[in-house]
Motif scaffolding. Structure first.
Motif, PDB file in Angstrom:
ATOM      1  N   SER A  56     -31.648 -48.036 -30.005  1.00  0.00           N
ATOM      2  CA  SER A  56     -32.460 -46.852 -29.796  1.00  0.00           C
ATOM      3  C   SER A  56     -32.839 -46.681 -28.334  1.00  0.00           C
ATOM      4  CB  SER A  56     -33.716 -47.010 -30.655  1.00  0.00           C
ATOM      5  OG  SER A  56     -34.688 -46.071 -30.328  1.00  0.00           O
ATOM      6  N   THR A  57     -33.249 -45.484 -27.997  1.00  0.00           N
ATOM      7  CA  THR A  57     -33.857 -45.226 -26.691  1.00  0.00           C
ATOM      8  C   THR A  57     -35.366 -45.435 -26.760  1.00  0.00           C
ATOM      9  OG1 THR A  57     -34.089 -42.879 -27.204  1.00  0.00           O
ATOM     10  CG2 THR A  57     -32.078 -43.560 -26.042  1.00  0.00           C
ATOM     11  N   ASP A  58     -35.877 -45.719 -27.944  1.00  0.00           N
ATOM     12  CA  ASP A  58     -37.313 -45.898 -28.172  1.00  0.00           C
ATOM     13  C   ASP A  58     -37.678 -47.377 -28.105  1.00  0.00           C
ATOM     14  OD1 ASP A  58     -39.951 -45.894 -28.970  1.00  0.00           O
ATOM     15  OD2 ASP A  58     -39.543 -45.148 -30.991  1.00  0.00           O
TER      16      ASP A  58
ATOM     17  N   PRO B 178     -32.273 -51.089 -22.060  1.00  0.00           N
ATOM     18  CA  PRO B 178     -31.825 -50.321 -23.221  1.00  0.00           C
ATOM     19  C   PRO B 178     -30.318 -50.523 -23.439  1.00  0.00           C
ATOM     20  CG  PRO B 178     -32.196 -48.870 -21.336  1.00  0.00           C
ATOM     21  CD  PRO B 178     -32.586 -50.253 -20.913  1.00  0.00           C
ATOM     22  N   PRO B 179     -29.834 -50.202 -24.618  1.00  0.00           N
ATOM     23  CA  PRO B 179     -30.548 -49.622 -25.763  1.00  0.00           C
ATOM     24  C   PRO B 179     -31.432 -50.671 -26.434  1.00  0.00           C
ATOM     25  CG  PRO B 179     -28.264 -50.033 -26.347  1.00  0.00           C
ATOM     26  CD  PRO B 179     -28.402 -50.368 -24.884  1.00  0.00           C
ATOM     27  N   PHE B 180     -32.536 -50.193 -27.013  1.00  0.00           N
ATOM     28  CA  PHE B 180     -33.528 -51.072 -27.618  1.00  0.00           C
ATOM     29  C   PHE B 180     -33.241 -51.253 -29.107  1.00  0.00           C
ATOM     30  CE2 PHE B 180     -35.784 -48.812 -24.132  1.00  0.00           C
ATOM     31  CZ  PHE B 180     -35.897 -49.906 -23.277  1.00  0.00           C
TER      32      PHE B 180
ATOM     33  N   THR C  98     -32.909 -43.392 -20.249  1.00  0.00           N
ATOM     34  CA  THR C  98     -33.825 -44.418 -20.740  1.00  0.00           C
ATOM     35  C   THR C  98     -33.880 -45.562 -19.735  1.00  0.00           C
ATOM     36  OG1 THR C  98     -33.230 -43.859 -23.003  1.00  0.00           O
ATOM     37  CG2 THR C  98     -34.374 -45.949 -22.659  1.00  0.00           C
ATOM     38  N   GLN C  99     -35.034 -45.734 -19.138  1.00  0.00           N
ATOM     39  CA  GLN C  99     -35.219 -46.797 -18.150  1.00  0.00           C
ATOM     40  C   GLN C  99     -35.556 -48.125 -18.841  1.00  0.00           C
ATOM     41  OE1 GLN C  99     -34.897 -46.533 -14.670  1.00  0.00           O
ATOM     42  NE2 GLN C  99     -33.927 -44.614 -15.321  1.00  0.00           N
ATOM     43  N   PRO C 100     -35.209 -49.250 -18.217  1.00  0.00           N
ATOM     44  CA  PRO C 100     -35.615 -50.550 -18.743  1.00  0.00           C
ATOM     45  C   PRO C 100     -37.133 -50.693 -18.726  1.00  0.00           C
ATOM     46  CG  PRO C 100     -33.921 -50.794 -17.071  1.00  0.00           C
ATOM     47  CD  PRO C 100     -34.374 -49.366 -17.027  1.00  0.00           C
ATOM     48  N   LEU C 101     -37.625 -51.573 -19.564  1.00  0.00           N
ATOM     49  CA  LEU C 101     -39.049 -51.924 -19.538  1.00  0.00           C
ATOM     50  C   LEU C 101     -39.245 -53.047 -18.536  1.00  0.00           C
ATOM     51  CD1 LEU C 101     -39.921 -52.113 -23.345  1.00  0.00           C
ATOM     52  CD2 LEU C 101     -40.384 -50.240 -21.760  1.00  0.00           C
ATOM     53  N   HIS C 102     -40.273 -52.944 -17.733  1.00  0.00           N
ATOM     54  CA  HIS C 102     -40.651 -54.005 -16.805  1.00  0.00           C
ATOM     55  C   HIS C 102     -42.002 -54.538 -17.250  1.00  0.00           C
ATOM     56  CE1 HIS C 102     -37.934 -52.657 -13.250  1.00  0.00           C
ATOM     57  NE2 HIS C 102     -37.270 -52.907 -14.342  1.00  0.00           N
TER      58      HIS C 102
END
Length: 141
Positions: A3-5, A39-41, A61-65
């Protein structure tokens, strides 16, 4: 299903070594080290050591930091070489030498790193575009 979420993430796998390296880089050099999830998540993801900054190759969709402090109950102050030298010089049973200073500082750093590993949490709250999201943490290594 991917997902992108990022709220699709339920479990993050993290190595204790990546956590310690990120905290140490931030404590010693203010390096903006984070644990990054790309991503994808999906339900189970891996968070890896990364220096915060511009991301390349991600269109929408950006990565989570994630700040490494989110994964520990407490971050004790990192010992400095100067503090170690002062402690050694004030020890009436030891004579200061550069070699003793180096050995003592390596031992103090090793104990600090172990203290960080022992303070790891089983869950973490991560920031997502839609708000804070809690995930379980699985420790590797």
């Amino acid at each position: 299903m991917s997902s992108t979420d990022p709220t699709a993430i339920r479990v993050l796998a993290v190595t204790a070594e990546d956590l310690v390296a990120a905290v140490e880089a931030n404590e010693r050099r203010d390096a903006d080290a984070v644990l990054r999830v790309t991503p994808p998540f999906s339900g189970r993801m891996r968070a890896r050591l990364h220096l915060d900054g511009a991301e390349h190759g991600y269109e929408s969709t950006q990565p989570l930091h994630i700040p490494p402090e989110r994964f520990v109950s407490e971050v004790p102050p990192a010992p400095t070489p100067d503090e170690t030298a002062d402690t050694l010089r004030n020890d009436p049973d030891e004579t200061y030498t550069q070699e003793r200073h180096r050995e003592r500082h390596e031992a103090v750093l090793s104990a600090w790193r172990q203290q960080l590993k022992e303070a790891t949490l089983d869950a973490a709250h991560i920031e997502t575009p839609s708000g804070e999201h809690e995930v379980r943490v699985t420790w590797l290594g």
